[in-house]
Scaffold this motif. Structure first.
Motif, PDB file in Angstrom:
ATOM      1  N   UNK A 114      -5.140   3.073 -20.420  1.00  0.00           N
ATOM      2  CA  UNK A 114      -5.212   2.786 -22.016  1.00  0.00           C
ATOM      3  C   UNK A 114      -5.445   4.245 -22.487  1.00  0.00           C
ATOM      4  N   UNK A 115      -4.640   4.727 -23.411  1.00  0.00           N
ATOM      5  CA  UNK A 115      -4.835   6.125 -23.763  1.00  0.00           C
ATOM      6  C   UNK A 115      -6.029   6.129 -24.744  1.00  0.00           C
ATOM      7  N   UNK A 116      -6.611   5.263 -25.435  1.00  0.00           N
ATOM      8  CA  UNK A 116      -7.736   5.104 -26.139  1.00  0.00           C
ATOM      9  C   UNK A 116      -8.942   5.257 -25.474  1.00  0.00           C
ATOM     10  N   UNK A 117      -9.185   4.809 -24.329  1.00  0.00           N
ATOM     11  CA  UNK A 117     -10.449   4.611 -23.596  1.00  0.00           C
ATOM     12  C   UNK A 117     -10.478   5.043 -22.086  1.00  0.00           C
ATOM     13  N   UNK A 118      -9.154   5.182 -21.474  1.00  0.00           N
ATOM     14  CA  UNK A 118      -8.710   5.691 -20.274  1.00  0.00           C
ATOM     15  C   UNK A 118      -9.016   4.511 -19.420  1.00  0.00           C
ATOM     16  N   UNK A 119      -8.898   3.406 -19.667  1.00  0.00           N
ATOM     17  CA  UNK A 119      -9.426   2.332 -18.674  1.00  0.00           C
ATOM     18  C   UNK A 119      -8.255   2.170 -17.817  1.00  0.00           C
ATOM     19  N   UNK A 120      -8.327   2.054 -16.521  1.00  0.00           N
ATOM     20  CA  UNK A 120      -7.288   1.839 -15.753  1.00  0.00           C
ATOM     21  C   UNK A 120      -6.558   0.425 -15.850  1.00  0.00           C
ATOM     22  N   UNK A 121      -5.368   0.462 -15.679  1.00  0.00           N
ATOM     23  CA  UNK A 121      -4.673  -0.813 -16.198  1.00  0.00           C
ATOM     24  C   UNK A 121      -3.383  -1.303 -15.236  1.00  0.00           C
ATOM     25  N   UNK A 122      -3.282  -0.494 -13.939  1.00  0.00           N
ATOM     26  CA  UNK A 122      -2.293  -0.864 -12.787  1.00  0.00           C
ATOM     27  C   UNK A 122      -1.636   0.464 -12.596  1.00  0.00           C
ATOM     28  N   UNK A 123      -0.350   0.082 -12.109  1.00  0.00           N
ATOM     29  CA  UNK A 123       0.565   1.043 -11.679  1.00  0.00           C
ATOM     30  C   UNK A 123       1.996   0.869 -12.152  1.00  0.00           C
ATOM     31  N   UNK A 124       2.883   1.878 -12.418  1.00  0.00           N
ATOM     32  CA  UNK A 124       4.185   1.717 -12.875  1.00  0.00           C
ATOM     33  C   UNK A 124       5.043   2.855 -11.770  1.00  0.00           C
ATOM     34  N   UNK A 125       6.335   2.059 -11.606  1.00  0.00           N
ATOM     35  CA  UNK A 125       6.999   2.950 -10.589  1.00  0.00           C
ATOM     36  C   UNK A 125       8.475   2.688 -11.116  1.00  0.00           C
ATOM     37  N   UNK A 126       9.148   3.709 -11.610  1.00  0.00           N
ATOM     38  CA  UNK A 126      10.429   3.465 -12.106  1.00  0.00           C
ATOM     39  C   UNK A 126      11.516   4.002 -11.340  1.00  0.00           C
ATOM     40  N   UNK A 127      12.792   3.154 -11.220  1.00  0.00           N
ATOM     41  CA  UNK A 127      14.073   3.255 -10.219  1.00  0.00           C
ATOM     42  C   UNK A 127      14.981   3.230 -11.250  1.00  0.00           C
ATOM     43  N   UNK A 128      15.622   4.123 -12.042  1.00  0.00           N
ATOM     44  CA  UNK A 128      16.838   4.006 -12.963  1.00  0.00           C
ATOM     45  C   UNK A 128      16.341   2.928 -13.982  1.00  0.00           C
ATOM     46  N   UNK A 129      17.165   2.026 -14.150  1.00  0.00           N
ATOM     47  CA  UNK A 129      16.865   0.935 -15.307  1.00  0.00           C
ATOM     48  C   UNK A 129      15.802   0.114 -14.863  1.00  0.00           C
ATOM     49  N   UNK A 130      15.347   0.190 -13.636  1.00  0.00           N
ATOM     50  CA  UNK A 130      14.407  -1.031 -13.066  1.00  0.00           C
ATOM     51  C   UNK A 130      13.017  -0.378 -13.192  1.00  0.00           C
ATOM     52  N   UNK A 131      11.813  -1.141 -13.458  1.00  0.00           N
ATOM     53  CA  UNK A 131      10.594  -0.758 -13.432  1.00  0.00           C
ATOM     54  C   UNK A 131       9.811  -1.681 -12.596  1.00  0.00           C
ATOM     55  N   UNK A 132       8.809  -1.325 -11.764  1.00  0.00           N
ATOM     56  CA  UNK A 132       7.976  -2.203 -10.940  1.00  0.00           C
ATOM     57  C   UNK A 132       6.529  -1.874 -11.566  1.00  0.00           C
ATOM     58  N   UNK A 133       5.855  -2.989 -12.082  1.00  0.00           N
ATOM     59  CA  UNK A 133       4.434  -2.928 -12.638  1.00  0.00           C
ATOM     60  C   UNK A 133       3.742  -3.726 -11.656  1.00  0.00           C
ATOM     61  N   UNK A 134       2.589  -2.997 -11.237  1.00  0.00           N
ATOM     62  CA  UNK A 134       1.590  -3.835 -10.618  1.00  0.00           C
ATOM     63  C   UNK A 134       0.466  -3.811 -11.433  1.00  0.00           C
ATOM     64  N   UNK A 135      -0.265  -4.932 -11.805  1.00  0.00           N
ATOM     65  CA  UNK A 135      -1.573  -4.784 -12.428  1.00  0.00           C
ATOM     66  C   UNK A 135      -2.309  -5.928 -11.948  1.00  0.00           C
ATOM     67  N   UNK A 136      -3.652  -5.751 -12.319  1.00  0.00           N
ATOM     68  CA  UNK A 136      -4.581  -6.987 -12.001  1.00  0.00           C
ATOM     69  C   UNK A 136      -4.612  -8.045 -12.866  1.00  0.00           C
ATOM     70  N   UNK A 137      -4.624  -9.297 -12.508  1.00  0.00           N
ATOM     71  CA  UNK A 137      -4.571 -10.430 -13.458  1.00  0.00           C
ATOM     72  C   UNK A 137      -6.074 -10.658 -13.531  1.00  0.00           C
ATOM     73  N   UNK A 138      -6.658 -10.492 -14.639  1.00  0.00           N
ATOM     74  CA  UNK A 138      -8.037 -10.691 -14.979  1.00  0.00           C
ATOM     75  C   UNK A 138      -8.368 -12.170 -15.237  1.00  0.00           C
TER      76      UNK A 138
END
Length: 129
Positions: free
Chosen positions: A76-100
């Motif tokens: 989060x750019x406002x408070x720098x809280x961790x939100x997960x990871x993002x990995x780009x592969x061309x038109x594909x994006x792989x997003x891993x994030x916690x399910x709170x």
């Protein structure tokens, strides 16, 4: 014809058995999902919240297919809280994030969402170690 069908079934059974028994590595994967095992490694100094150098190594538990990607930490750019990871592969994006909304203190449930041009095309849920 029967011989060809029999051969096709044997081949399909053997390839599925091979993939089911295949492991990403001898240790425990970082993310253990229903469909994928994924290792995540941050290649930044400890405590660097905005790490732009993260690697993603995964294996599809059904097919045995492997994927290696480079990505970054989402925050989060406002408070720098961790939100997960993002990995780009061309038109594909792989997003891993916690399910709170799921999990306990001892078990962290995470979601993997695979996007193709902003549309979710695959989903997995698992435990992050």
């Amino acid at each position: 014809m029967r011989l060809a069908m029999g051969f096709a079934l044997i081949t399909l059974f053997c390839s599925n058995s091979y993939a089911d028994g295949y492991k990403l590595h001898p240790g425990t994967p970082t993310f253990q999902g229903k469909h994928f095992d994924i290792d995540i490694q941050e290649h930044c100094q400890e405590g660097e919240v905005t790490c732009p150098d993260v690697s993603y190594d995964s294996i599809n538990k059904k097919t045995g297919a492997r994927l290696h990607l480079k990505g970054r930490v989402m925050f989060n750019p406002n408070n720098y809280n961790f939100q997960g990871y993002i990995f780009d592969n061309g038109d594909y994006s792989y997003v891993l994030n916690p399910n709170h909304s799921k999990g306990t203190e001892s078990v962290q449930i995470w979601n993997l969402n695979v996007f193709y041009k902003d549309k979710v095309i695959a989903f997995d849920e698992g435990i992050m170690q």
